[in-house]
Design a protein around this motif. Sequence first.
Motif, mmCIF file in Angstrom:
data_model
loop_
_atom_site.group_PDB
_atom_site.id
_atom_site.type_symbol
_atom_site.label_atom_id
_atom_site.label_comp_id
_atom_site.label_asym_id
_atom_site.label_seq_id
_atom_site.Cartn_x
_atom_site.Cartn_y
_atom_site.Cartn_z
ATOM 1 N N THR A 150 0.846 -1.190 0.000
ATOM 2 C CA THR A 150 0.000 0.000 0.000
ATOM 3 C C THR A 150 0.880 1.239 0.000
ATOM 4 O O THR A 150 2.104 1.142 0.120
ATOM 5 C CB THR A 150 -0.946 0.010 1.221
ATOM 6 O OG1 THR A 150 -1.853 1.107 1.122
ATOM 7 C CG2 THR A 150 -0.161 0.105 2.512
ATOM 8 N N ASP A 151 0.274 2.396 -0.112
ATOM 9 C CA ASP A 151 1.017 3.652 -0.144
ATOM 10 C C ASP A 151 1.057 4.245 1.259
ATOM 11 O O ASP A 151 0.264 5.122 1.605
ATOM 12 C CB ASP A 151 0.349 4.622 -1.127
ATOM 13 C CG ASP A 151 1.188 5.884 -1.343
ATOM 14 O OD1 ASP A 151 2.395 5.841 -1.042
ATOM 15 O OD2 ASP A 151 0.628 6.890 -1.807
ATOM 16 N N LEU A 152 1.985 3.760 2.077
ATOM 17 C CA LEU A 152 2.089 4.250 3.447
ATOM 18 C C LEU A 152 2.652 5.669 3.463
ATOM 19 O O LEU A 152 3.537 6.006 2.671
ATOM 20 C CB LEU A 152 3.005 3.341 4.273
ATOM 21 C CG LEU A 152 2.470 1.952 4.629
ATOM 22 C CD1 LEU A 152 3.539 1.144 5.346
ATOM 23 C CD2 LEU A 152 1.222 2.057 5.494
ATOM 24 N N PRO A 153 2.176 6.510 4.381
ATOM 25 C CA PRO A 153 2.721 7.866 4.486
ATOM 26 C C PRO A 153 4.163 7.843 4.974
ATOM 27 O O PRO A 153 4.575 6.929 5.692
ATOM 28 C CB PRO A 153 1.798 8.538 5.505
ATOM 29 C CG PRO A 153 1.247 7.417 6.317
ATOM 30 C CD PRO A 153 1.095 6.269 5.363
ATOM 31 N N ALA A 154 4.928 8.839 4.593
ATOM 32 C CA ALA A 154 6.333 8.913 4.985
ATOM 33 C C ALA A 154 6.466 9.169 6.484
ATOM 34 O O ALA A 154 5.627 9.837 7.103
ATOM 35 C CB ALA A 154 7.030 10.023 4.206
ATOM 36 N N THR B 21 8.651 11.098 9.213
ATOM 37 C CA THR B 21 9.587 12.214 9.315
ATOM 38 C C THR B 21 10.130 12.271 10.730
ATOM 39 O O THR B 21 9.374 12.459 11.689
ATOM 40 C CB THR B 21 8.900 13.550 8.973
ATOM 41 O OG1 THR B 21 8.367 13.478 7.645
ATOM 42 C CG2 THR B 21 9.893 14.696 9.044
ATOM 43 N N THR C 225 6.876 12.559 12.949
ATOM 44 C CA THR C 225 5.641 13.049 12.338
ATOM 45 C C THR C 225 5.107 12.000 11.378
ATOM 46 O O THR C 225 5.831 11.486 10.530
ATOM 47 C CB THR C 225 5.867 14.371 11.585
ATOM 48 O OG1 THR C 225 6.404 15.339 12.492
ATOM 49 C CG2 THR C 225 4.558 14.898 11.015
ATOM 50 N N LEU C 226 3.827 11.672 11.547
ATOM 51 C CA LEU C 226 3.161 10.670 10.728
ATOM 52 C C LEU C 226 1.744 11.148 10.443
ATOM 53 O O LEU C 226 0.995 11.460 11.374
ATOM 54 C CB LEU C 226 3.135 9.325 11.450
ATOM 55 C CG LEU C 226 2.336 8.196 10.798
ATOM 56 C CD1 LEU C 226 2.938 7.822 9.443
ATOM 57 C CD2 LEU C 226 2.290 6.977 11.713
ATOM 58 N N ASN C 227 1.385 11.217 9.176
ATOM 59 C CA ASN C 227 0.045 11.670 8.788
ATOM 60 C C ASN C 227 -0.294 13.041 9.376
ATOM 61 O O ASN C 227 -1.439 13.303 9.759
ATOM 62 C CB ASN C 227 -1.013 10.661 9.228
ATOM 63 C CG ASN C 227 -1.160 9.510 8.261
ATOM 64 O OD1 ASN C 227 -0.729 9.603 7.113
ATOM 65 N ND2 ASN C 227 -1.744 8.423 8.711
ATOM 66 N N GLY C 228 0.710 13.906 9.505
ATOM 67 C CA GLY C 228 0.490 15.230 10.052
ATOM 68 C C GLY C 228 0.394 15.271 11.561
ATOM 69 O O GLY C 228 0.240 16.346 12.147
ATOM 70 N N ARG D 93 3.655 -1.626 8.948
ATOM 71 C CA ARG D 93 2.781 -0.966 9.922
ATOM 72 C C ARG D 93 1.661 -1.914 10.331
ATOM 73 O O ARG D 93 1.062 -2.591 9.496
ATOM 74 C CB ARG D 93 2.204 0.306 9.307
ATOM 75 C CG ARG D 93 1.176 1.036 10.182
ATOM 76 C CD ARG D 93 0.807 2.359 9.529
ATOM 77 N NE ARG D 93 -0.339 2.983 10.161
ATOM 78 C CZ ARG D 93 -0.822 4.186 9.837
ATOM 79 N NH1 ARG D 93 -0.224 4.907 8.896
ATOM 80 N NH2 ARG D 93 -1.871 4.681 10.442
#
Length: 251
Positions: free
Chosen positions: A71-75, A77, A105-108, A196
């Motif tokens: 899947t397209d996991l968020p980066a 940071t 930082t994950l998903n804002g 994840r």
Amino acid sequence: MTAFRKSLQICSISLCSAGLLSTPVLASEAVQWDYGKERGPDQWAVLDNAYQACGNGKNQSPVNLQNSLETDLPALTFNYQPGAEKVFNNGHTVEADYMPGSQLTLNGNSYTLRQFHFHSPSENTLNGQDFPMEAHLVHSDKNGNLAVVAVMFEVGATNPVLSQIWQQPLTAGEISEMEAAVNATGLLPAPKDYFRYNGSLTTPPCTEGVRWLVMKQPMTLSQQQLSSFQGMLSGPNNRPVQPLNARQILK
């Protein structure tokens, strides 16, 4: 390390250092658990009513990472500053608490690094294979939600951060001050690809609702560093993998 070394009774990593209790509980006041037969993982759920999730939880950690969904996991940071000044052996692991100011930082959403500690052999496994050691970097957000970044270690080149952390053995209950604050960035691999899944603390009370972020790329430590860590404990300190049940592992 400086000459500052003293004995200290410390609460379990899952209760205090992960931020689930606002005040420390001395080890002598807590229900004692370990990784042996009588008070080990198979018995945690019956040692105390507060530990029931260790036996009846449906989203427990660690797990075997296999059959993951692409899947397209968020980066992820990471903005870590030097923040680990003291390290201690609480009888279950070697742990360093972290000063405020370092974030993931994950998903804002921002999670503050609270502490990191180690398990040998690894707790999470990859396609049924464990690793010599696994680091857990424990974070929490402003609402108390936990996110654990897990990093696997293979035997190879010496890890400079680990050299700073355990320059000399610590017996159970001992705490030592480091010569300079350690930056946990040195525990992270350069590629930030990860698995994840939703899980739990891997020690009592096995609280669920923990976001697990397991780095795909392992780091290295020397055989001497691994032996030094293992020598500070009475034996392996890994909880066995738990049933995945209805969960999906993402990558």
